[in-house]
Design a protein around this motif. Structure first.
Motif, short mmCIF file in Angstrom:
data_model
loop_
_atom_site.label_atom_id
_atom_site.label_comp_id
_atom_site.label_asym_id
_atom_site.label_seq_id
_atom_site.Cartn_x
_atom_site.Cartn_y
_atom_site.Cartn_z
N GLU A 22 34.41 39.28 33.02
CA GLU A 22 34.75 38.51 32.09
C GLU A 22 34.09 37.24 32.07
N ALA A 23 33.83 36.64 33.22
CA ALA A 23 33.10 35.34 33.31
C ALA A 23 32.08 35.58 34.38
N PRO A 24 30.94 36.15 34.35
CA PRO A 24 30.02 36.14 35.71
C PRO A 24 29.45 34.99 36.00
N GLU A 25 29.27 33.91 35.07
CA GLU A 25 28.42 32.70 35.40
C GLU A 25 29.44 31.96 36.14
N VAL A 26 30.80 32.35 36.34
CA VAL A 26 31.80 31.45 37.09
C VAL A 26 32.30 32.11 38.27
N PHE A 27 32.32 33.46 38.21
CA PHE A 27 33.25 34.40 39.14
C PHE A 27 32.18 35.54 39.85
N ASP A 28 32.35 35.75 40.86
CA ASP A 28 31.61 37.03 41.43
C ASP A 28 32.61 37.43 42.46
N GLN A 29 31.90 38.76 43.03
CA GLN A 29 32.94 39.41 44.20
C GLN A 29 32.37 39.25 45.50
N ASP A 30 32.79 39.20 46.64
CA ASP A 30 32.21 39.01 47.89
C ASP A 30 31.79 40.65 47.95
N GLU A 31 30.49 40.83 48.62
CA GLU A 31 30.11 42.05 48.79
C GLU A 31 30.97 42.75 50.07
N THR A 32 31.23 41.82 51.03
CA THR A 32 32.01 42.34 52.31
C THR A 32 33.44 43.23 51.92
N ASP A 33 34.32 42.13 51.07
CA ASP A 33 35.57 42.77 51.00
C ASP A 33 35.96 42.81 49.49
N GLY A 34 35.07 42.38 48.69
CA GLY A 34 35.37 42.69 47.23
C GLY A 34 36.13 41.56 46.61
N LEU A 35 36.60 40.45 47.33
CA LEU A 35 37.29 39.54 46.67
C LEU A 35 36.62 38.60 46.05
N VAL A 36 37.40 37.91 45.22
CA VAL A 36 36.61 36.62 44.04
C VAL A 36 36.18 35.74 45.03
N VAL A 37 34.82 35.35 44.41
CA VAL A 37 34.08 34.15 44.64
C VAL A 37 33.74 33.24 43.55
N VAL A 38 34.14 31.96 43.83
CA VAL A 38 33.85 31.19 42.67
C VAL A 38 32.49 30.52 42.81
N LEU A 39 31.78 30.77 41.71
CA LEU A 39 30.32 30.02 41.66
C LEU A 39 30.36 28.71 41.01
N LEU A 40 31.15 28.50 40.12
CA LEU A 40 31.28 27.19 39.49
C LEU A 40 32.69 26.78 39.52
N THR A 41 33.03 25.74 40.27
CA THR A 41 34.31 25.11 40.51
C THR A 41 34.74 24.33 39.28
N GLU A 42 33.80 23.97 38.66
CA GLU A 42 34.12 22.91 37.15
C GLU A 42 33.06 23.56 36.36
#
Length: 64
Positions: A19-39
């Motif tokens: 939905e928001a690839p500019e802000v969120f990604d997934q960790d390549e190791t475990d697939g869990l969420v990674v925040v790219l932009l906290t604000e």
């Protein structure tokens, strides 16, 4: 808006990253969420809110 995530709660569905690839990604190791932009810029408010609403585990939290 500030974006916070609870990686312990994340199930790795990836809805936020879709939905928001500019802000969120997934960790390549475990697939869990990674925040790219906290604000993220105000121009992304709608997609960030949508991403939080679509999170099946409720791991994405927004603070205004």
């Amino acid at each position: 808006m500030r974006v916070d995530v609870d990686r312990d709660r994340c199930c790795g569905a990836g809805m936020c990253a879709l939905e928001a690839p500019e802000v969120f990604d997934q960790d390549e190791t475990d697939g869990l969420v990674v925040v790219l932009l906290t604000e993220p810029p105000d121009t992304l408010d709608d997609v960030v809110r949508s991403a939080a609403e679509q999170c099946p585990s409720g791991a994405v939290r927004l603070r205004e």
